[in-house]
Design a protein around this motif. Structure first.
Motif, PDB file in Angstrom:
ATOM      1  N   VAL A 124       0.587  -1.488  -0.228  1.00 39.16           N
ATOM      2  CA  VAL A 124      -0.262  -0.491  -0.053  1.00 39.16           C
ATOM      3  C   VAL A 124       0.719   1.024   0.226  1.00 39.16           C
ATOM      4  CG1 VAL A 124      -1.287   1.312   1.834  1.00 39.16           C
ATOM      5  CG2 VAL A 124      -1.935  -0.634   1.086  1.00 39.16           C
ATOM      6  N   ASP A 125       1.875   1.507   0.233  1.00 38.40           N
ATOM      7  CA  ASP A 125       2.555   2.226   0.934  1.00 38.40           C
ATOM      8  C   ASP A 125       4.035   2.930  -0.628  1.00 38.40           C
ATOM      9  OD1 ASP A 125       3.573   4.297   3.084  1.00 38.40           O
ATOM     10  OD2 ASP A 125       5.780   3.250   2.948  1.00 38.40           O
ATOM     11  N   LEU A 150      -8.657  -3.512   5.487  1.00 40.26           N
ATOM     12  CA  LEU A 150      -8.498  -2.390   5.646  1.00 40.26           C
ATOM     13  C   LEU A 150      -8.338  -1.872   6.763  1.00 40.26           C
ATOM     14  CD1 LEU A 150     -10.402  -0.294   3.814  1.00 40.26           C
ATOM     15  CD2 LEU A 150     -12.646  -1.036   4.413  1.00 40.26           C
ATOM     16  N   ALA A 151      -8.319  -1.249   7.358  1.00 40.48           N
ATOM     17  CA  ALA A 151      -8.479  -0.726   9.399  1.00 40.48           C
ATOM     18  C   ALA A 151      -6.630  -0.184   9.193  1.00 40.48           C
ATOM     19  CB  ALA A 151      -9.083  -1.379  10.301  1.00 40.48           C
ATOM     20  N   ALA A 152      -6.284  -1.497   8.912  1.00 39.84           N
ATOM     21  CA  ALA A 152      -4.874  -1.068   8.707  1.00 39.84           C
ATOM     22  C   ALA A 152      -4.234  -0.102   8.152  1.00 39.84           C
ATOM     23  CB  ALA A 152      -3.736  -1.769   8.801  1.00 39.84           C
ATOM     24  N   THR A 153      -4.833  -0.302   6.858  1.00 46.72           N
ATOM     25  CA  THR A 153      -4.724   0.525   5.158  1.00 46.72           C
ATOM     26  C   THR A 153      -5.118   1.838   5.920  1.00 46.72           C
ATOM     27  OG1 THR A 153      -5.240  -0.951   4.146  1.00 46.72           O
ATOM     28  CG2 THR A 153      -5.014   0.905   2.768  1.00 46.72           C
ATOM     29  N   VAL A 154      -6.037   1.820   6.597  1.00 50.55           N
ATOM     30  CA  VAL A 154      -6.718   3.662   6.589  1.00 50.55           C
ATOM     31  C   VAL A 154      -6.352   4.015   7.843  1.00 50.55           C
ATOM     32  CG1 VAL A 154      -8.843   4.920   7.995  1.00 50.55           C
ATOM     33  CG2 VAL A 154      -9.123   3.492   5.879  1.00 50.55           C
ATOM     34  N   LYS A 159      -1.755   8.341   8.690  1.00 51.47           N
ATOM     35  CA  LYS A 159      -0.951   9.073   8.856  1.00 51.47           C
ATOM     36  C   LYS A 159       0.222   9.349   8.218  1.00 51.47           C
ATOM     37  CE  LYS A 159      -0.169   5.992  13.267  1.00 51.47           C
ATOM     38  NZ  LYS A 159       0.227   4.853  13.678  1.00 51.47           N
ATOM     39  N   ALA A 160       0.443   8.584   6.962  1.00 49.68           N
ATOM     40  CA  ALA A 160       1.072   9.338   5.186  1.00 49.68           C
ATOM     41  C   ALA A 160       0.777  10.911   5.194  1.00 49.68           C
ATOM     42  CB  ALA A 160       1.352   7.865   4.319  1.00 49.68           C
ATOM     43  N   THR A 161      -0.505  10.992   4.728  1.00 51.06           N
ATOM     44  CA  THR A 161      -1.293  11.897   4.093  1.00 51.06           C
ATOM     45  C   THR A 161      -2.256  12.731   4.640  1.00 51.06           C
ATOM     46  OG1 THR A 161      -1.884  12.401   1.833  1.00 51.06           O
ATOM     47  CG2 THR A 161      -2.601  10.375   2.818  1.00 51.06           C
TER      48      THR A 161
END
Length: 619
Positions: A124-125, A150-154, A159-161
């Motif tokens: 994803v990153d 999905l929860a981990a991705t969100v 935090k990244a954007t």
């Protein structure tokens, strides 16, 4: 004005399916590679949706991560594919000023083993970095069946954007996620994790999507989205089709709007005609700010019926427990099988275990034979279930049938590939691994379907897992046992072992486990069968001593049988001292040999009890 500001006062219409149009053009390869090979086709589809009235288009990057691209040997082109996709979409949207979403698709389906969370976040990153470099108006996370993913991705992307995040789940059943979580709870959790827009897409058509959203309260800060399929899919001359009139889809948009959706688009089966009809129906309307949530009566899940006998894994924790495998026949005459089963039961075995088309060769169904044993002969059956022969639908149906028949003892195995059996051209299904099957069976014990919906009653399966100790590095096999325990395995049934040293090694390597192990013992019948087992049957290895002893018997069948029995007794001597559970595997339907070993085990136990009694008396 930015996307989130627009949604405060407007309902925005998104585009529809990309893959559906490419499929209609006869393209059935890697859609994402077309960003590089045929960018004009991708841009043309974007323009068609814009002309239909879409306020938003999304990049052609649903499968643009390294794992999905690896299916086509394109895992090293993640950068080029995603950068091209955002350029194409931006170019198409520039004249009209439409919003552009950078799309990231879910990876896991039923199988969590498809990728670990760490692997998913890394991918994803990588993909998000290339999309964000193209300055999208939002990142769209779509078609996520696994809520954990999905929860981990969100959480990671928040935090990244600061770019708006749209988090969309997919459901097998209206209103319920794959893990049994209610849609309302899931969407509000995603809002709390930082998603700006939360909603649903794919799998369900408009009717069921509306039905699902009826139970969803309006988020406090986020907005709701809905991207239903055009309809349920169908097959026509071997091709996937979606039967849905565009105007029906447009009218459905009115009802989605009433349920609070402010961002509405289409998923599989939708075309520019569907989006045009949708835009005409909802483009001029204001969003709803209040709604009445439908509170459906919860389905009560009854407890499972009490078991007639203690689970095998509970019994094996405290006392000698013997199970015997007897393969169901490869023909339609079941007479000898029933004779053997009754003889084994009379000898006092705790259960008769039946493989599930062992060595990938068809046999009489162990579900049918298990039912006959249980209900006609009052013999306890233990049915093996492979992942090879049934897809998820068949697996759940088979398990529900076992529960209905009162057969609660099962062994979950992956299964030998079809190439080793009678029909090497048959398909090996393997929708899930044995470890995942164990997890799904445990869901049934909670009264939850593989798809997440309630089943009205809990099953009460006692689930065994396979253990192959005949490996070079036993520690790795034990580590796999520990993972199976985490998945829910109640006990283990091992492949046959042919040396005392291996039995001791197994005990030392597994004595820290509380989960019982039934140690496998299989008597040899001849040198030919011994060499067959040693050289051709997966997971079985004989000692050189056993092979030499069988070779010494030559073609003397009686001597070979006697020697095979003697070798097995010597192994049982070692096994019975260290393990309560003994698994006797009947060779080539020679249940007379199994009967002799059962009697030997019982005599050992009687002698041991007598010796202990004398010791107590002397003290």
């Amino acid at each position: 004005m930015g996307l989130l500001d627009e949604l405060k006062t407007r309902i925005l219409t998104a585009d529809g399916a990309m893959g559906t149009l490419l499929y209609s053009y006869g393209i059935e390869y890697c859609n994402e590679e077309l960003n590089l090979q045929r960018p004009e086709i991708i841009e043309k589809i974007h323009q068609e949706y814009i002309q239909a009235g879409a306020d938003i288009i999304q990049t052609n990057t649903y499968g643009g991560n390294a794992l999905k691209l690896a299916r086509y040997g394109l895992e090293n082109q993640v950068k080029e594919i995603n950068e091209a996709a955002i350029r194409i979409a931006k170019r198409a949207a520039a004249p009209g000023g439409q919003f552009v979403f950078g799309t990231i698709g879910g990876i896991r389906g039923i199988r969590k083993s498809d990728a670990t969370l760490e692997e998913i976040i890394t991918m994803v990153d990588q993909q998000a970095g290339y999309l964000l470099a193209g300055d999208p108006d939002a990142l769209l996370l779509e078609t996520y069946y696994d809520f954990e993913e999905l929860a981990a991705t969100v959480t990671h992307l928040r935090k990244a954007t600061n770019v708006p995040l749209i988090a969309q789940v997919s459901m097998h059943e209206p209103g319920i996620l794959q893990n049994g979580m209610a849609l309302n709870e899931a969407l509000h959790q995603l809002e709390a994790l930082g998603a700006d827009i939360v909603g649903v897409n794919c799998r369900l058509g408009p009717h069921h999507t509306i039905q699902a959203l009826e139970e969803v309260a309006l988020p406090q800060k986020a907005f709701l989205s809905a991207y239903p399929n055009a309809s349920l899919l169908d097959l026509e001359n071997g091709r996937v089709v979606y039967e849905s009139e565009a105007d029906y889809f447009g009218r459905a948009g009115l009802l989605l709007r009433e349920e609070g959706a402010r961002l509405i688009g289409g998923c599989c089966g939708t075309t520019p005609k569907h989006i045009e009809a949708l835009k005409k129906r909802i483009g001029h309307l204001k969003p709803v700010t209040e709604k009445e949530v439908v509170k459906k009566k919860p389905i009560i899940i009854r407890e499972a019926e009490a078991l007639e006998e203690a689970p095998l894994h509970e019994k094996a924790k405290t006392e000698r427990t013997i199970i015997v495998e007897l393969d169901t026949p490869r023909h339609l005459d079941i007479t000898k099988f029933l004779e053997g089963s009754k003889a084994l039961s009379a000898a006092g075995v705790d259960a008769v275990t039946m493989a599930d088309n062992s060595l990938a060769s068809p046999r009489v169904s162990n579900l049918a034979m298990g039912s006959i044993l249980k209900h006609q002969e009052q013999i306890r059956p233990l049915a093996h279930i492979t992942c090879r022969d049934r897809n998820l639908i068949g697996l759940q149906s088979h398990l529900m049938g076992l529960d209905a028949l009162g057969i609660h003892d099962i062994l979950a195995v992956t299964g030998d590939p079809t190439k080793v059996g009678d029909f090497p051209g048959a398909t090996s299904v393997y929708d899930v691994s044995s470890m995942e099957l164990i997890q799904l069976i445990k869901k049934l014990n909670e009264g939850i379907s593989f798809s997440g919906k309630p089943l009205r009653k809990k099953a009460n399966f006692s689930v065994a897992a396979a253990f192959n100790p005949n490996v070079r590095v036993l520690d790795r096999a034990v580590a796999r046992l520990e993972k199976k325990i985490e998945s829910g395995a109640d006990y283990f049934i091992s492949q046959p072992v042919y040396t005392k040293d291996k039995i001791i090694e197994i005990y030392e390597a597994t004595k820290h486990l509380e989960t019982p192990i039934f140690l496998g013992v299989m008597p040899l019948t001849s040198i030919r069968s011994a060499e067959f087992l040693h050289n051709e049957v997966p997971g079985i290895k004989l000692s050189e001593d056993a092979l030499e002893r069988m070779r010494a018997c030559g073609d003397d069948k009686e001597r070979a049988t006697a020697e095979g029995i003697q070798i097995a007794k010597e192994l049982i001597d070692a096994a019975a001292e260290l393990f309560n559970g003994i698994y006797v595997i009947t060779p080539f339907f020679r249940y007379d040999m199994s009967l002799e070993l059962i009697d030997y085990i019982r005599q050992l136990d009687i002698q041991k009890e007598s010796d202990n009694s004398h010791v107590k008396t002397a003290n």
